[in-house]
Design a protein around this motif. Structure first.
Motif, mmCIF file in Angstrom:
data_model
loop_
_atom_site.group_PDB
_atom_site.id
_atom_site.type_symbol
_atom_site.label_atom_id
_atom_site.label_comp_id
_atom_site.label_asym_id
_atom_site.label_seq_id
_atom_site.Cartn_x
_atom_site.Cartn_y
_atom_site.Cartn_z
ATOM 1 N N THR A 146 0.840 -1.197 0.000
ATOM 2 C CA THR A 146 0.000 0.000 0.000
ATOM 3 C C THR A 146 0.873 1.245 0.000
ATOM 4 O O THR A 146 2.043 1.208 0.374
ATOM 5 C CB THR A 146 -0.916 0.040 1.242
ATOM 6 N N ASP A 147 0.265 2.361 -0.412
ATOM 7 C CA ASP A 147 0.990 3.631 -0.385
ATOM 8 C C ASP A 147 1.149 4.112 1.048
ATOM 9 O O ASP A 147 2.184 4.642 1.435
ATOM 10 C CB ASP A 147 0.273 4.682 -1.233
ATOM 11 N N CYS A 148 0.103 3.941 1.847
ATOM 12 C CA CYS A 148 0.102 4.455 3.216
ATOM 13 C C CYS A 148 -0.934 3.679 4.016
ATOM 14 O O CYS A 148 -1.841 3.093 3.437
ATOM 15 C CB CYS A 148 -0.228 5.947 3.213
ATOM 16 N N GLN A 161 -2.840 4.924 6.734
ATOM 17 C CA GLN A 161 -3.690 5.687 7.659
ATOM 18 C C GLN A 161 -4.886 6.371 7.025
ATOM 19 O O GLN A 161 -5.978 6.325 7.542
ATOM 20 C CB GLN A 161 -2.836 6.719 8.419
ATOM 21 N N ARG A 162 -4.710 7.046 5.870
ATOM 22 C CA ARG A 162 -5.801 7.869 5.342
ATOM 23 C C ARG A 162 -6.746 7.027 4.481
ATOM 24 O O ARG A 162 -6.581 5.805 4.378
ATOM 25 C CB ARG A 162 -5.231 9.043 4.544
ATOM 26 N N ASP A 163 -7.696 7.706 3.848
ATOM 27 C CA ASP A 163 -8.685 6.987 3.049
ATOM 28 C C ASP A 163 -8.090 6.623 1.690
ATOM 29 O O ASP A 163 -8.551 7.075 0.655
ATOM 30 C CB ASP A 163 -9.940 7.853 2.867
ATOM 31 N N GLU A 164 -7.029 5.843 1.723
ATOM 32 C CA GLU A 164 -6.391 5.439 0.471
ATOM 33 C C GLU A 164 -5.897 3.995 0.643
ATOM 34 O O GLU A 164 -6.554 3.086 0.206
ATOM 35 C CB GLU A 164 -5.264 6.419 0.112
ATOM 36 N N ARG A 165 -4.701 3.779 1.197
ATOM 37 C CA ARG A 165 -4.205 2.431 1.538
ATOM 38 C C ARG A 165 -4.346 1.458 0.363
ATOM 39 O O ARG A 165 -4.797 0.315 0.527
ATOM 40 C CB ARG A 165 -4.954 1.866 2.754
ATOM 41 N N GLY A 188 3.292 2.211 -8.688
ATOM 42 C CA GLY A 188 4.547 2.963 -8.815
ATOM 43 C C GLY A 188 5.364 2.909 -7.546
ATOM 44 O O GLY A 188 6.595 2.723 -7.574
ATOM 45 N N ASP A 189 4.711 3.085 -6.425
ATOM 46 C CA ASP A 189 5.407 3.051 -5.142
ATOM 47 C C ASP A 189 6.118 1.708 -4.976
ATOM 48 O O ASP A 189 7.287 1.632 -4.580
ATOM 49 C CB ASP A 189 4.420 3.252 -3.979
ATOM 50 N N ALA A 190 5.379 0.634 -5.306
ATOM 51 C CA ALA A 190 5.943 -0.714 -5.151
ATOM 52 C C ALA A 190 7.106 -0.922 -6.112
ATOM 53 O O ALA A 190 8.123 -1.522 -5.751
ATOM 54 C CB ALA A 190 4.854 -1.751 -5.413
ATOM 55 N N VAL A 246 6.394 4.159 -15.063
ATOM 56 C CA VAL A 246 6.918 3.806 -13.752
ATOM 57 C C VAL A 246 5.854 3.030 -12.963
ATOM 58 O O VAL A 246 6.128 1.925 -12.500
ATOM 59 C CB VAL A 246 7.423 5.028 -12.941
ATOM 60 N N TRP A 247 4.652 3.611 -12.859
ATOM 61 C CA TRP A 247 3.578 2.913 -12.160
ATOM 62 C C TRP A 247 3.270 1.618 -12.915
ATOM 63 O O TRP A 247 3.377 0.520 -12.373
ATOM 64 C CB TRP A 247 2.344 3.821 -12.049
ATOM 65 N N GLY A 248 2.935 1.755 -14.206
ATOM 66 C CA GLY A 248 2.618 0.575 -15.012
ATOM 67 C C GLY A 248 3.811 -0.359 -15.168
ATOM 68 O O GLY A 248 3.650 -1.578 -15.304
ATOM 69 N N GLN A 288 0.459 10.826 -17.507
ATOM 70 C CA GLN A 288 1.650 10.473 -16.718
ATOM 71 C C GLN A 288 1.618 11.140 -15.329
ATOM 72 O O GLN A 288 1.031 12.198 -15.153
ATOM 73 C CB GLN A 288 2.926 10.945 -17.441
ATOM 74 N N PHE A 289 2.293 10.502 -14.387
ATOM 75 C CA PHE A 289 2.465 11.104 -13.054
ATOM 76 C C PHE A 289 3.771 11.889 -12.952
ATOM 77 O O PHE A 289 4.042 12.508 -11.929
ATOM 78 C CB PHE A 289 2.506 10.016 -11.976
ATOM 79 N N GLY A 290 4.596 11.810 -14.016
ATOM 80 C CA GLY A 290 5.872 12.533 -13.997
ATOM 81 C C GLY A 290 6.757 12.047 -12.859
ATOM 82 O O GLY A 290 6.727 10.875 -12.476
ATOM 83 N N ASP A 291 7.541 12.989 -12.332
ATOM 84 C CA ASP A 291 8.466 12.665 -11.231
ATOM 85 C C ASP A 291 7.750 13.049 -9.928
ATOM 86 O O ASP A 291 8.078 14.037 -9.284
ATOM 87 C CB ASP A 291 9.758 13.478 -11.439
ATOM 88 N N TRP A 292 6.791 12.248 -9.592
ATOM 89 C CA TRP A 292 5.824 12.532 -8.520
ATOM 90 C C TRP A 292 6.479 13.053 -7.232
ATOM 91 O O TRP A 292 7.404 12.440 -6.739
ATOM 92 C CB TRP A 292 5.050 11.245 -8.246
ATOM 93 N N ILE A 293 5.978 14.141 -6.727
ATOM 94 C CA ILE A 293 6.410 14.876 -5.524
ATOM 95 C C ILE A 293 7.792 15.530 -5.637
ATOM 96 O O ILE A 293 8.369 15.969 -4.648
ATOM 97 C CB ILE A 293 6.274 14.109 -4.169
ATOM 98 N N ASN A 302 3.586 8.079 6.606
ATOM 99 C CA ASN A 302 4.053 6.694 6.583
ATOM 100 C C ASN A 302 3.952 6.134 5.175
ATOM 101 O O ASN A 302 3.052 5.368 4.849
ATOM 102 C CB ASN A 302 3.238 5.859 7.583
ATOM 103 N N HIS A 303 4.899 6.552 4.344
ATOM 104 C CA HIS A 303 4.883 6.270 2.908
ATOM 105 C C HIS A 303 6.287 5.808 2.551
ATOM 106 O O HIS A 303 7.227 6.570 2.640
ATOM 107 C CB HIS A 303 4.637 7.614 2.204
ATOM 108 N N TYR A 304 6.474 4.567 2.140
ATOM 109 C CA TYR A 304 7.862 4.104 2.028
ATOM 110 C C TYR A 304 8.626 4.633 0.822
ATOM 111 O O TYR A 304 9.849 4.530 0.760
ATOM 112 C CB TYR A 304 7.929 2.579 2.022
#
Ligand code: BGC
Length: 935
Positions: A433-435, A437-441, A446-448, A499-501, A550-555, A732-734
């Protein structure tokens, strides 16, 4: 020689898991390498005639790929035998199949009232003979817990985990032999909405994504000691009613009312739900892996009672109930305090609360079908004062063993690495999961993708990602090869970003290279192909990837529009690079799996994309059209430029970083690679400098701000301690914790490896700022341990202790060791390049140059100004620094980036006489950098 571990498909004694592509793998402990042979024998229950046996085979790797047709519901006993010239040694393990393709005779059952939040199902059973063995094959939707005589069966929670339930529901197998005796028993299954039916998904989520009714199906198979068998199925004879949980969902939390007494039992409804979607499990169990005590009970300025667990994490709170009957006690979860008060603004629409109504009985109480990401718990409604010992945090994640660790002599760095591991634990929750705690999880691809290598150093994640890749493949099949933004896609249809895909290709590839098991490539080959073909079909430009979302270079921090977190790096450049990388992975995979024509086709495609990228984005002399940290990092990491231009690109990256004040501006895409390429191409010192920065933006900034997990943003918390007001702000986002891969590869030195780590290169980069490292990585062959130290003597003797597992060959490449005498276990040899095999080694040498770095004539003025001892010494020679002392803004601005020599030549009023300049330069050369001085 000892066999220390045998794993079955990377698991210890698995029961009821899908076991296609069966691999038995073992670890050996020995003080040195000797020639051995290996043999595998497998029996079923009778243990007389083997169902599978190899010859005594020469040992050329530590596994057996077993071609054996497995029977359902069967225990297989496994023995590995090793013959050395002097002894024979063997060890045993087992695995047990689930139902495989055997269809269920049991029925799906439900309660006619679909609105019940917690449906209970029960059956009284009576056994009149002694039991030899009993297995419960069971599942439930959305989530279930099974009980025998009020005792929970098994130690896992939130079963059957999260999958695209319209396509696949996983069955768990429990060995309940020990729970059954002659006499009467009650079998009970408790279900709740979970991910299946409760509110869940992006943007606040939706209700009933996969269905509108809780249900269960199970078969209890009993074998008596007399050899007879009986199967107790879920069917119309079961009874059902509502349980004590009055509301429960993943984001919502849970309301548990123990004053309620389940009553009004009635017969179940047999449902027509598909049984073909049932499959033996792949998911690792979600278990409680640690319990954390409360560190402090706080009373906040707003007069709230808050439990502080001292550690942000995921799981749930368990508490000892002492409240009188009817008391409602409320627990709200949050990650951070603001001005000392409880805060949860960043949880968005997640209610993340546990409400409990007491039945007046003293007992431990917990939620059942939800989880939380939190450090702080606000407690209200209690009538008794809070007691520390009445609370603990149950830390829940997919059960994986820890495989790696890095400890340094810098406590902040150690905290960062600990934070990364905590964020991994908090988010490896059946899907990555991305995080928490919030309404996402959600299982964001991409994170993975970017974190998967770090994850595989820290923990054994093979099986975890195998399951997740199945989740990805299921969604991809619905979308003609497009990979979703997250998997399971929870009913959404978006996806297809770079990246995500590319998780579809990168994750199987990273798992293959770490664990050396081609099964993951075989299992995902079709989806890997489908993904690159989807890009080819959808891109608007031949051989580049352009024109899709695209999400680009996110954050990233270099975006021109501060409202957009996509960064400045041209998104089509990022996309094209990943199109190239994924095509190359598919070509390499085709080669490994022997698909010759695919290999030719995808290699040709990869070459064509690389040429197109070079044509579009890189000049003939190696200038990159995109002047961002991430673009340079990608160009170097993915070797987009010919060898002769690497120096040029590296130089441009260093210049870019210098212009950015040697601080990061990268997002998800560049962050994993920036330090890796610097270290790889000889700029380890700069990589270490960036890594050790403590002000925003940097990894240690968060550590200084008290982070106990990795944040989603570089500035999730502002310098004044206030939360960044952006709605997307998890603590809490790895993802940016992917820096730890650099730690393992370039600081510890586990640099390159063949798939499965049978051979690898140990090439540490020493730096005086991290002069003592103790680390280990438990490879598929065994634990590789590294402990090194740059001694504080004037010669900077390097001391290294290595432990190398049996079966691996390590190519050692020591820096600054050309023609130097290196001592290895009291024996001397010349030079730092040599090979080692199993054993423990003490290595020492005096490097050709010591590791304390000094100032130079090129040191920027800003760096000098930060060193007050040096400033005093320079001031004693010349008043050159007065200008900066009087105008600190000049230091912060562009002038601070220039050396004193340069400033002297540019600004006439500085006017350092030549002899003073020479003395100052000499002083600089003689002075160790502030960061590298003792004490
Ligand atoms: C998630 C990320 C994810 C991103 C993609 C966010 O909401 O938390 O980690 O990768 O969206 O845009």
């Amino acid at each position: 020689m000892n066999i220390t571990q045998i794993l079955v498909n990377h698991m210890h004694e698995p029961i009821g898991f899908q076991l296609n592509d069966l691999r038995i793998e073992f670890k050996l402990a020995a003080t040195k390498f000797v020639k051995i042979t290996k043999q595998l024998t497998i029996w079923t229950t009778d243990q007389t005639t083997p169902v599978y046996q190899t010859d005594q085979l020469p040992y050329d790797n530590n596994y057996f790929d077993v071609n054996l047709t497995l029977n359902p519901r069967t225990r297989y006993f496994v023995q590995v035998t090793i013959n050395t010239p002097s002894e024979t040694t063997s060890a045993k393990t087992f695995f047990e199949t689930g139902k495989l393709n055997e269809s269920f005779t049991a029925d799906w059952i439900g309660n006619a009232d679909k609105n019940i939040q917690n449906t209970l199902f029960k059956k009284e059973i009576s056994l009149d003979k002694a039991i030899k063995s009993a297995r419960f094959y069971v599942t439930g939707l959305g989530l279930y817990e099974a009980y025998l005589d009020n005792q929970k069966i098994g130690d896992e929670y939130l079963a059957p985990g999260i999958t695209a339930y319209d396509h696949l529901v996983q069955i768990q197998t429990y060995d309940v032999t020990a729970n059954l005796t002659i006499g009467n028993h009650e079998l009970m299954i408790s279900t709740a909405d979970g991910w299946y039916k409760g509110r869940y998904g992006f943007d606040g989520g939706q209700d009933k994504i996969y269905g509108d009714q809780q249900m269960t199906i199970g078969e209890l198979h009993i074998t008596y000691t007399d050899g007879t068998t009986v199967i107790i199925n879920t069917d119309s004879s079961w009874q059902t009613t509502a349980g004590n949980i009055t509301k429960s969902a993943i984001y919502y939390g849970e309301d548990l009312d123990d004053t309620l007494q389940p009553s009004a039992w009635q017969y179940v409804t047999v449902l027509k739900q598909s049984k073909t979607i049932l499959q033996d499990r792949l998911s690792l169990p979600l278990t409680i892996n640690e319990q954390l005590p409360v560190q402090k009970i706080l009373t906040t300025p707003a007069n709230e009672q808050v439990l502080d667990f001292g550690q942000n994490q995921a799981g749930w709170l368990e508490f000892y109930n002492r409240e009188p009957k009817g008391t409602k006690i409320t627990f709200q979860m949050g990650e951070i305090l603001q001005k000392g008060n409880f805060y949860r603004g960043n949880l968005r629409d997640a209610r993340a609360t546990f409400d409990y109504i007491s039945d007046g009985k003293e007992k431990w109480v917990r939620p059942h079908f939800t989880y939380y990401g939190y450090r702080y718990v606000k407690v209200s409604g209690n009538t008794n004062p809070l007691k520390l010992a009445d609370y603990h945090a149950c830390v829940i994640h997919s059960k994986m063993s820890k495989t790696g660790d890095i400890t340094t002599d810098n406590t902040k760095v150690n905290r960062l690495f600990t934070n990364i591991l905590w964020s991994q634990k908090s988010n490896f929750f059946d899907v990555p999961t991305d995080c928490p705690q919030r309404d996402e999880r959600l299982g964001w691809t991409g994170d993975a993708d970017i974190f998967s290598n770090t994850a595989a150093f820290n923990m054994d994640v093979f099986e975890f990602f195998k399951k997740y890749m199945q989740d990805v493949a299921i969604e991809q099949n619905r979308f003609d090869g497009m990979v979703p933004m997250y998997a399971p896609a929870m009913g959404t249809t978006d996806g297809g970003a770079a990246v995500w895909g590319d998780a579809a290709t990168v994750i199987p590839w990273n798992m293959y290279t770490t664990y050396g098991d081609t099964a993951i490539l075989k299992q995902n080959y079709a989806t890997m192909n489908a993904w690159v073909d989807w890009i080819t079909k959808n891109s608007k430009t031949a051989n580049l990837w352009t024109g899709t979302f695209q999400f680009g270079d996110w954050i990233a921090l270099d975006g021109e529009n501060p409202a957009l977190p996509t960064g400045k790096t041209d998104e089509d450049f990022i996309a094209s690079v990943y199109y190239y990388y994924s095509s190359q992975i598919v070509a390499d995979t085709a080669k490994i799996l022997g698909h010759v024509s695919d290999q030719t086709r995808y290699q040709h495609q990869a070459n064509a994309i690389l040429s197109a990228i070079q044509h579009e984005y890189i000049t003939a002399t190696g200038r990159l059209a995109v002047d961002t940290q991430t673009a340079y990092a990608l160009a170097l990491y993915f070797e987009l430029v010919p060898e002769v231009q690497i120096k040029r690109v590296l130089h441009d990256l260093v210049t870019r970083l210098n212009k950015d004040n040697d601080h990061l501006k990268t997002g998800f895409v560049g962050t994993p690679f920036i330090c890796q390429v610097l270290s790889k191409y000889g700029e380890h010192k700069l990589a270490t400098k960036i890594f050790l920065q403590e002000d925003f933006p940097s990894w240690l900034y968060a550590v200084n701000m008290g982070a106990t997990t990795v944040w989603e943003r570089w500035n999730s918390v502002e310098t004044d301690g206030s939360m960044n007001p952006d709605g997307m702000n998890s603590l809490n986002h790895y993802s940016i914790g992917a820096i730890m891969e650099w730690g393992y590869k370039y600081v510890v030195g586990i640099k390159q490896h063949a798939a499965g780590f049978k051979t690898f290169t140990f090439a540490p980069n020493f730096d005086y700022r991290l002069k003592h490292i103790a680390a280990h990585f438990d490879t598929a062959y065994g634990d590789f341990k590294v402990n090194y130290q740059i001694e504080a003597d004037c010669k900077h003797t390097i001391q290294i202790k290595l432990t190398i597992p049996f079966g691996t060959t390590v190519q050692v490449e020591l820096p600054r060791a050309d023609n130097v005498t290196v001592t290895i276990n009291n024996q001397s040899k010349l030079g730092g390049d040599f090979q080692l095999t199993a054993g423990s080694y003490n290595i020492s040498y005096i490097p050709t140059m010591n590791y304390i770095e000094h100032y130079t004539a090129d040191t920027p003025a800003a760096e000098i100004m930060a060193d007050s001892v040096l400033v005093n010494k320079i001031s004693a020679i010349d008043n050159v620094l007065d200008f900066f002392k009087n105008d600190p803004n000049a230091v912060k601005g562009g002038l601070g980036n220039m050396s004193l020599t340069k400033l002297n030549s540019l600004l006439p009023f500085i006017n350092i006489p030549a002899n003073n300049l020479a003395t100052i330069n000499q002083l600089l050369i003689n002075t160790p950098l502030l960061s590298e001085r003792e004490g």
